[in-house]
Design an enzyme around this catalytic site. Structure first.
Site, PDB file in Angstrom:
ATOM      1  NE  ARG A   1      24.880  -5.812  71.799  1.00 33.99           N
ATOM      2  CZ  ARG A   1      24.823  -6.911  70.921  1.00 33.99           C
ATOM      3  NH1 ARG A   1      25.150  -7.954  71.245  1.00 33.99           N
ATOM      4  NH2 ARG A   1      24.379  -6.835  69.727  1.00 33.99           N
TER       5      ARG A   1
ATOM      6  CD  GLU B   1      21.903 -13.837  56.466  1.00 35.83           C
ATOM      7  OE1 GLU B   1      22.066 -13.067  57.884  1.00 35.83           O
ATOM      8  OE2 GLU B   1      21.305 -14.532  56.112  1.00 35.83           O
TER       9      GLU B   1
HETATM   10  P1  AMP Z   1      30.086  -9.947  62.676  1.00 32.09           P
HETATM   11  O1  AMP Z   1      30.288  -8.617  61.748  1.00 32.09           O
HETATM   12  O2  AMP Z   1      29.209 -10.783  61.973  1.00 32.09           O
HETATM   13  O3  AMP Z   1      31.302 -10.335  63.361  1.00 32.09           O
HETATM   14  O4  AMP Z   1      28.950  -9.340  63.737  1.00 32.09           O
HETATM   15  C1  AMP Z   1      29.397  -8.769  64.915  1.00 32.09           C
HETATM   16  C2  AMP Z   1      28.348  -7.825  65.490  1.00 32.09           C
HETATM   17  O5  AMP Z   1      26.969  -8.503  65.428  1.00 32.09           O
HETATM   18  C3  AMP Z   1      28.738  -7.597  66.755  1.00 32.09           C
HETATM   19  O6  AMP Z   1      28.690  -6.516  67.323  1.00 32.09           O
HETATM   20  C4  AMP Z   1      27.710  -8.379  67.858  1.00 32.09           C
HETATM   21  O7  AMP Z   1      27.260  -7.676  68.768  1.00 32.09           O
HETATM   22  C5  AMP Z   1      26.650  -8.876  66.718  1.00 32.09           C
HETATM   23  N1  AMP Z   1      26.329 -10.287  66.773  1.00 32.09           N
HETATM   24  C6  AMP Z   1      26.490 -10.983  65.704  1.00 32.09           C
HETATM   25  N2  AMP Z   1      25.965 -12.350  66.062  1.00 32.09           N
HETATM   26  C7  AMP Z   1      25.645 -12.178  67.201  1.00 32.09           C
HETATM   27  C8  AMP Z   1      24.973 -13.187  68.165  1.00 32.09           C
HETATM   28  N3  AMP Z   1      24.680 -14.644  67.843  1.00 32.09           N
HETATM   29  N4  AMP Z   1      24.620 -13.058  69.333  1.00 32.09           N
HETATM   30  C9  AMP Z   1      24.833 -11.596  69.845  1.00 32.09           C
HETATM   31  N5  AMP Z   1      25.549 -10.566  69.008  1.00 32.09           N
HETATM   32  C10 AMP Z   1      25.984 -10.980  67.703  1.00 32.09           C
END
Ligand code: AMP
Length: 173
Positions: free
Chosen positions: A61, A98
């Site tokens: 995305r 996770e």
């Molecule tokens: P993080 O590494 O935890 O910051 O997760 C970011 C990545 O996971 C991004 O590429 C987001 O598109 C996806 N992501 C994580 N949580 C969500 C959520 N609640 N809704 C949509 N996309 C998410």
């Protein structure tokens, strides 16, 4: 429409991809011509006039917003992809999820020591993905002008994980 209207256009999908997660579905924003324009313009507004050579978009995305932003800012675009997708020689970074780990790659000749880049993804959650990408970029000696997101899940404190990186987001939940 202005950027304050974007929040109600993003759709919440409870328990996707697994129980307990509220997934922020941006496809409802992407298909709306006004919302899409407002979102890209709001991101570009923050960085216009700054010295940036390329926008780095994170699969998948981050490609959507990253490429539009690069076009608008008049910069190049560099993809960071999941393992095994880029055709030329790559540099890799592995980071913790996770459960287990994930690996992201960038072409080894995508950046040089004097490159100034803006990293873009759709959403900041825990910050794990973007801090891994920042490591990849710094590993090639390039400098990070900013890290931009359409959406920030503020309650997950992703900003803390990103330390001194200048973070900017359009919508916060
Ligand atoms: P993080 O590494 O935890 O910051 O997760 C970011 C990545 O996971 C991004 O590429 C987001 O598109 C996806 N992501 C994580 N949580 C969500 C959520 N609640 N809704 C949509 N996309 C998410």
């Amino acid at each position: 429409m202005d950027k304050n209207d974007l929040k109600k256009i993003i759709r919440d999908i409870p328990d996707f991809p697994k129980k307990g997660i509220i997934f922020k579905d941006i496809t409802t924003l992407l298909k709306d011509k006004d919302a899409l324009r407002v979102a890209i313009d709001a991101l570009a507004e923050k960085y216009k006039g700054q010295e940036i050579d390329a926008v780095i978009g994170i699969e998948a995305r981050g490609f959507i917003f990253g490429t539009a932003l690069a076009y608008k800012l008049g910069t190049g675009f560099i993809p960071v992809r999941k393992k095994g997708k880029l055709p030329y020689k790559t540099k890799k970074v592995t980071y913790d999820l996770e459960y287990g780990t994930d690996t992201l790659e960038i072409h080894e000749d995508a950046l040089s020591k004097d490159s100034k880049v803006l990293i873009v993804d759709d959403l900041l959650a825990t910050g794990g993905t973007v801090s891994a990408v920042a490591k990849l970029v710094k590993g090639q000696g390039a400098s990070i002008v900013g890290v931009a997101f359409l959406v920030e899940l503020g309650f997950l404190n992703g900003r803390e994980k990103l330390g001194k990186l200048p973070v900017h987001s359009i919508i916060t939940y």
